[in-house]
Enzyme design. Structure first.
Site, PDB file in Angstrom:
ATOM      1  N   TYR A  67       2.398   4.816   1.131  1.00  0.00           N
ATOM      2  CA  TYR A  67       2.394   5.563   2.389  1.00  0.00           C
ATOM      3  C   TYR A  67       1.199   6.514   2.393  1.00  0.00           C
ATOM      4  O   TYR A  67       0.847   7.096   1.360  1.00  0.00           O
ATOM      5  CB  TYR A  67       3.676   6.372   2.540  1.00  0.00           C
ATOM      6  CG  TYR A  67       4.937   5.544   2.637  1.00  0.00           C
ATOM      7  CD1 TYR A  67       5.116   4.607   3.652  1.00  0.00           C
ATOM      8  CD2 TYR A  67       5.972   5.716   1.722  1.00  0.00           C
ATOM      9  CE1 TYR A  67       6.284   3.869   3.752  1.00  0.00           C
ATOM     10  CE2 TYR A  67       7.148   4.979   1.813  1.00  0.00           C
ATOM     11  CZ  TYR A  67       7.298   4.054   2.831  1.00  0.00           C
ATOM     12  OH  TYR A  67       8.453   3.327   2.922  1.00  0.00           O
TER      13      TYR A  67
ATOM     14  N   ASP B 292       0.852  -1.182   0.000  1.00  0.00           N
ATOM     15  CA  ASP B 292       0.000   0.000   0.000  1.00  0.00           C
ATOM     16  C   ASP B 292       0.893   1.238   0.000  1.00  0.00           C
ATOM     17  O   ASP B 292       1.931   1.224   0.666  1.00  0.00           O
ATOM     18  CB  ASP B 292      -0.842  -0.041   1.289  1.00  0.00           C
ATOM     19  CG  ASP B 292      -2.150   0.702   1.185  1.00  0.00           C
ATOM     20  OD1 ASP B 292      -2.771   0.640   0.115  1.00  0.00           O
ATOM     21  OD2 ASP B 292      -2.551   1.320   2.178  1.00  0.00           O
TER      22      ASP B 292
ATOM     23  N   PHE C 272       8.152   1.701  -0.997  1.00  0.00           N
ATOM     24  CA  PHE C 272       9.145   1.930   0.064  1.00  0.00           C
ATOM     25  C   PHE C 272       9.820   3.292  -0.022  1.00  0.00           C
ATOM     26  O   PHE C 272      10.479   3.716   0.926  1.00  0.00           O
ATOM     27  CB  PHE C 272      10.218   0.828   0.088  1.00  0.00           C
ATOM     28  CG  PHE C 272       9.688  -0.525   0.457  1.00  0.00           C
ATOM     29  CD1 PHE C 272       9.299  -0.790   1.758  1.00  0.00           C
ATOM     30  CD2 PHE C 272       9.556  -1.524  -0.491  1.00  0.00           C
ATOM     31  CE1 PHE C 272       8.798  -2.042   2.109  1.00  0.00           C
ATOM     32  CE2 PHE C 272       9.051  -2.774  -0.144  1.00  0.00           C
ATOM     33  CZ  PHE C 272       8.670  -3.033   1.159  1.00  0.00           C
TER      34      PHE C 272
ATOM     35  N   HIS D 101       8.807  -9.417   5.938  1.00  0.00           N
ATOM     36  CA  HIS D 101       8.708  -7.987   5.615  1.00  0.00           C
ATOM     37  C   HIS D 101       9.682  -7.185   6.487  1.00  0.00           C
ATOM     38  O   HIS D 101       9.918  -7.537   7.652  1.00  0.00           O
ATOM     39  CB  HIS D 101       7.270  -7.509   5.850  1.00  0.00           C
ATOM     40  CG  HIS D 101       6.964  -6.204   5.217  1.00  0.00           C
ATOM     41  ND1 HIS D 101       7.233  -4.995   5.831  1.00  0.00           N
ATOM     42  CD2 HIS D 101       6.425  -5.890   4.009  1.00  0.00           C
ATOM     43  CE1 HIS D 101       6.857  -4.013   5.039  1.00  0.00           C
ATOM     44  NE2 HIS D 101       6.373  -4.526   3.920  1.00  0.00           N
TER      45      HIS D 101
END
Length: 227
Positions: A66, A64, A77, A187
């Site tokens: 930020y 998703d 990221f 993760h």
């Protein structure tokens, strides 16, 4: 919502004609007109603009975008270059990068340098409401990004797929080309990084694979930005 103009059209252009995408387009357009949505509309497809299909060496799969101000800009990221706070997952990516390859930890989280070298920084969902994580899940983006993953899988050359966390690893069944390398780990979020992300050495392993196949390796070092 801007359009993709480069060679991705050959790989995924048919998606734009499908009913699910037309419904998705309407949903996203309405959301931008009535809510605060990230990333900025012009940045939704930055991963594709910065990394043409023919140039993809590595695919890193996020989830998703930020959902706080001036963070998301279309690369998983990564945050905008003027963002002073590096998100926790990216901090952990930098720690592993330091331990793996000795790269210093930079003062920013702007990963466009990776995208420019052939790293497709793909989220499975490309938009989100401000401060509402996962608010655009299940609206059609997953169908679109599955088509993207499939297009990369079908490339007749060695490509590295980096799958961090269970949602990313759920896409492994789509990766059927024996030429590719699949790297899996927990993760990098603070909740799971100590369960095997740290010490997984994905950056050196990816570069060794690229070099073994006669492909220019990645310069993973993100440089400091004067602030």
């Amino acid at each position: 919502m801007g359009m993709i103009q480069n060679d991705w059209i050959d790989g995924i252009g048919e998606e734009f004609k499908k009913t699910y995408y037309k419904n998705l387009y309407k949903f996203v357009r309405d959301e931008y007109s009535t809510q605060i949505i990230y990333p900025p509309a012009a940045d939704i497809f930055n991963a594709f603009h910065f990394t043409p299909l023919s140039k993809v060496k590595i695919l890193i799969l996020g989830q998703d975008p930020y959902h706080n101000e001036r963070q998301a800009h279309g690369l998983c990221f990564s945050v905008m270059p003027d963002q002073k706070v590096i998100p926790p997952s990216l901090q952990n990516i930098y720690k592993e990068l330091h331990d793996d390859l000795g790269c210093y930890v930079p003062n920013n989280g702007y990963l466009k340098k990776w995208a420019d070298q052939g790293i497709l920084l793909l989220n499975t969902v490309l938009t989100v409401r401000a401060h509402q994580a996962n608010s655009h899940q299940g609206k059609g983006w997953e169908l679109f990004t599955d088509a993207v993953i499939q297009a990369v899988n079908e490339q007749d050359r060695p490509i590295v797929f980096i799958l961090w966390g269970r949602p990313a690893q759920s896409k492994k069944k789509m990766l059927t080309n024996p030429k590719h390398l699949i790297l899996e780990a927990p993760h990098p979020s603070p909740l799971s990084a100590f369960r095997g992300f740290f010490g997984s050495k994905p950056f050196s392993e990816a570069n060794e694979f690229l070099k073994a196949n006669g492909i220019e390796p990645i310069d993973w070092q993100i440089e400091n930005i004067d602030k």
